[in-house]
Write a protein that holds these residues in place. Structure first.
Motif, PDB file in Angstrom:
ATOM      1  N   MET A   1       1.055  -1.282  -0.131  1.00  0.00           N
ATOM      2  CA  MET A   1       0.256  -0.487  -0.215  1.00  0.00           C
ATOM      3  C   MET A   1       0.834   1.504  -0.193  1.00  0.00           C
ATOM      4  N   THR A   2       0.189   1.747  -0.529  1.00  0.00           N
ATOM      5  CA  THR A   2       1.276   3.562  -0.871  1.00  0.00           C
ATOM      6  C   THR A   2       0.861   4.658  -1.155  1.00  0.00           C
ATOM      7  N   SER A   3      -0.706   4.740  -1.246  1.00  0.00           N
ATOM      8  CA  SER A   3      -0.568   5.573  -0.924  1.00  0.00           C
ATOM      9  C   SER A   3      -1.300   6.386   0.609  1.00  0.00           C
ATOM     10  N   THR A   4      -1.712   7.545   1.315  1.00  0.00           N
ATOM     11  CA  THR A   4      -1.853   8.088   1.815  1.00  0.00           C
ATOM     12  C   THR A   4      -3.356   8.228   2.565  1.00  0.00           C
ATOM     13  N   ASN A   5      -3.410   7.537   3.844  1.00  0.00           N
ATOM     14  CA  ASN A   5      -4.605   7.629   4.670  1.00  0.00           C
ATOM     15  C   ASN A   5      -4.689   9.226   4.706  1.00  0.00           C
ATOM     16  N   ASN A   6      -5.995   9.853   3.943  1.00  0.00           N
ATOM     17  CA  ASN A   6      -6.851  11.530   3.494  1.00  0.00           C
ATOM     18  C   ASN A   6      -6.877  11.744   5.086  1.00  0.00           C
ATOM     19  N   SER A   7      -7.159  11.128   5.658  1.00  0.00           N
ATOM     20  CA  SER A   7      -8.180  11.337   7.077  1.00  0.00           C
ATOM     21  C   SER A   7      -6.694  11.458   8.357  1.00  0.00           C
ATOM     22  N   ILE A   8      -5.596  11.220   7.735  1.00  0.00           N
ATOM     23  CA  ILE A   8      -4.038  11.603   8.122  1.00  0.00           C
ATOM     24  C   ILE A   8      -3.681  13.314   7.812  1.00  0.00           C
ATOM     25  N   ARG A   9      -3.824  13.678   6.828  1.00  0.00           N
ATOM     26  CA  ARG A   9      -3.239  15.003   6.078  1.00  0.00           C
ATOM     27  C   ARG A   9      -4.007  15.546   6.636  1.00  0.00           C
ATOM     28  N   ASN A  10      -2.748  16.764   7.083  1.00  0.00           N
ATOM     29  CA  ASN A  10      -3.394  17.683   7.934  1.00  0.00           C
ATOM     30  C   ASN A  10      -3.562  17.716   8.543  1.00  0.00           C
ATOM     31  N   GLY A 183       4.725  23.286  15.699  1.00  0.00           N
ATOM     32  CA  GLY A 183       4.367  23.139  14.962  1.00  0.00           C
ATOM     33  C   GLY A 183       4.564  24.400  13.552  1.00  0.00           C
ATOM     34  N   SER A 184       6.359  24.114  13.563  1.00  0.00           N
ATOM     35  CA  SER A 184       7.246  25.631  12.599  1.00  0.00           C
ATOM     36  C   SER A 184       6.507  25.055  11.137  1.00  0.00           C
ATOM     37  N   THR A 185       6.997  23.822  11.302  1.00  0.00           N
ATOM     38  CA  THR A 185       7.302  22.496  10.188  1.00  0.00           C
ATOM     39  C   THR A 185       5.637  22.680   9.527  1.00  0.00           C
ATOM     40  N   LEU A 186       4.677  23.225  10.025  1.00  0.00           N
ATOM     41  CA  LEU A 186       3.923  22.258   9.482  1.00  0.00           C
ATOM     42  C   LEU A 186       2.695  23.873   9.219  1.00  0.00           C
ATOM     43  N   VAL A 187       3.257  25.068   9.849  1.00  0.00           N
ATOM     44  CA  VAL A 187       2.559  26.034   9.457  1.00  0.00           C
ATOM     45  C   VAL A 187       4.007  26.758   7.805  1.00  0.00           C
ATOM     46  N   ALA A 188       5.121  26.355   7.873  1.00  0.00           N
ATOM     47  CA  ALA A 188       5.524  26.329   7.107  1.00  0.00           C
ATOM     48  C   ALA A 188       5.430  25.838   5.448  1.00  0.00           C
ATOM     49  N   ALA A 189       4.483  24.566   5.918  1.00  0.00           N
ATOM     50  CA  ALA A 189       4.339  24.145   4.748  1.00  0.00           C
ATOM     51  C   ALA A 189       2.401  23.964   4.473  1.00  0.00           C
ATOM     52  N   CYS A 190       1.981  25.513   5.010  1.00  0.00           N
ATOM     53  CA  CYS A 190       0.700  25.540   4.831  1.00  0.00           C
ATOM     54  C   CYS A 190       0.918  26.900   4.060  1.00  0.00           C
ATOM     55  N   ASP A 191       1.906  27.498   4.301  1.00  0.00           N
ATOM     56  CA  ASP A 191       2.735  28.817   3.517  1.00  0.00           C
ATOM     57  C   ASP A 191       2.596  28.273   1.943  1.00  0.00           C
ATOM     58  N   ALA A 192       3.402  27.238   2.025  1.00  0.00           N
ATOM     59  CA  ALA A 192       4.074  26.996   1.030  1.00  0.00           C
ATOM     60  C   ALA A 192       2.874  25.383  -0.019  1.00  0.00           C
ATOM     61  N   ASP A 193       2.053  26.144   0.082  1.00  0.00           N
ATOM     62  CA  ASP A 193       0.483  25.026  -0.019  1.00  0.00           C
ATOM     63  C   ASP A 193       0.612  23.636  -0.295  1.00  0.00           C
ATOM     64  N   CYS A 194       1.506  22.986   1.063  1.00  0.00           N
ATOM     65  CA  CYS A 194       1.634  22.529   1.049  1.00  0.00           C
ATOM     66  C   CYS A 194       0.726  21.260   2.354  1.00  0.00           C
ATOM     67  N   ASP A 195       0.147  19.611   2.101  1.00  0.00           N
ATOM     68  CA  ASP A 195      -0.958  19.563   3.233  1.00  0.00           C
ATOM     69  C   ASP A 195       0.680  18.932   3.764  1.00  0.00           C
ATOM     70  N   TYR A 196       0.412  19.132   5.113  1.00  0.00           N
ATOM     71  CA  TYR A 196       0.907  18.218   5.837  1.00  0.00           C
ATOM     72  C   TYR A 196       0.852  17.372   7.153  1.00  0.00           C
ATOM     73  N   LEU A 197       1.782  16.805   8.319  1.00  0.00           N
ATOM     74  CA  LEU A 197       1.465  15.383   9.040  1.00  0.00           C
ATOM     75  C   LEU A 197       2.135  16.254  10.254  1.00  0.00           C
ATOM     76  N   GLY A 198       1.948  16.266  12.078  1.00  0.00           N
ATOM     77  CA  GLY A 198       3.082  16.531  12.541  1.00  0.00           C
ATOM     78  C   GLY A 198       2.251  15.552  13.505  1.00  0.00           C
ATOM     79  N   ILE A 199       3.032  15.426  14.373  1.00  0.00           N
ATOM     80  CA  ILE A 199       2.531  14.560  14.896  1.00  0.00           C
ATOM     81  C   ILE A 199       4.572  14.852  16.480  1.00  0.00           C
ATOM     82  N   GLU A 200       3.312  15.073  17.765  1.00  0.00           N
ATOM     83  CA  GLU A 200       4.569  15.942  18.914  1.00  0.00           C
ATOM     84  C   GLU A 200       3.838  14.644  20.353  1.00  0.00           C
ATOM     85  N   LEU A 201       4.651  13.615  20.819  1.00  0.00           N
ATOM     86  CA  LEU A 201       4.905  13.507  21.976  1.00  0.00           C
ATOM     87  C   LEU A 201       4.461  14.238  23.278  1.00  0.00           C
ATOM     88  N   ASP A 202       5.055  15.609  23.482  1.00  0.00           N
ATOM     89  CA  ASP A 202       4.256  16.198  24.622  1.00  0.00           C
ATOM     90  C   ASP A 202       3.087  16.536  24.701  1.00  0.00           C
TER      91      ASP A 202
END
Length: 215
Positions: A1-10, A183-202
């Protein structure tokens, strides 16, 4: 399986990034940009610390999962702690990454001083397979923008992350940050018109990142 589950995008997931990446399909993200713990037991002036910065047990399994979920012929940019370079390098190479570049982020101030004054941050550019060369490769020395570390003790500036996403991620692609902090990477992805997926333990920083993206 190589496609991304859309439920985890953004989305921003809270939990152990190794376990959460294990649940993801292989070859499902277009670019990884991340700032993992440096393994230096860091504490800032107010006493804030970073989860798992006191051990490297997570390093090799996290690198292996990052390699697995990254698409073939794609790139990862990872910050690292220079005092632990050998450990990071070993984990990346064991996972299968090739080192294809190094970026220095030049600061106008010293974050600390020992034998020398620390006036930069560093990141390696890691390749899976044979990625095509970017149309507009970023410089390997980039001026830092001070964030004040208001949201996180090692908060990275969006301004230096966005050009990396624009250079290394295809338009509309999915950017993964498995150590997303505030979430800086995620904000940058939005600004670059890309989708994001962030994971944070804390959980506290996860809430900060979620509020930041919602805003």
């Amino acid at each position: 399986m190589t496609s991304t589950n859309n439920s985890i995008r953004n989305t921003i997931q809270q939990g152990d990034c190794i376990e959460l990446m294990q649940a993801m399909p292989a070859r499902s993200v277009d670019f990884i940009l991340t700032d993992p713990p440096y393994l230096v037991r860091y504490k800032d002036r107010t006493g804030r610390s970073i989860a798992n910065d006191d051990n490297g047990d997570w390093l090799e399994p996290a690198a292996a999962e990052m390699f697995r979920v990254l698409k073939n012929d794609a790139l990862c940019v990872s910050f690292y702690g220079w005092t632990q370079t050998d450990r990071f390098m070993s984990a990346w190479r064991k996972a299968g990454f090739r080192i294809v570049g190094h970026i220095v982020f030049r600061k106008r101030y010293a974050s600390a001083a020992r034998f020398v004054s620390y006036t930069h941050e560093s990141a390696y550019v890691l390749a899976k397979g044979r990625p095509v060369l970017p149309a507009n490769p970023p410089a390997d020395v980039i001026d830092w923008v001070y964030t004040g570390n208001r949201l996180h003790p090692t908060q990275k500036p969006v301004a230096v992350l966005k050009p990396l996403i624009e250079a290394f991620c295809p338009p509309g692609g999915l950017v993964l940050d498995p150590f997303c902090g505030s979430g800086s990477t995620l904000v940058a992805a939005c600004d670059a018109d890309c989708d994001y997926l962030g994971i944070e333990l804390d959980s506290a920083y996860h809430r900060i990142a979620a509020r930041r993206l919602a805003a």
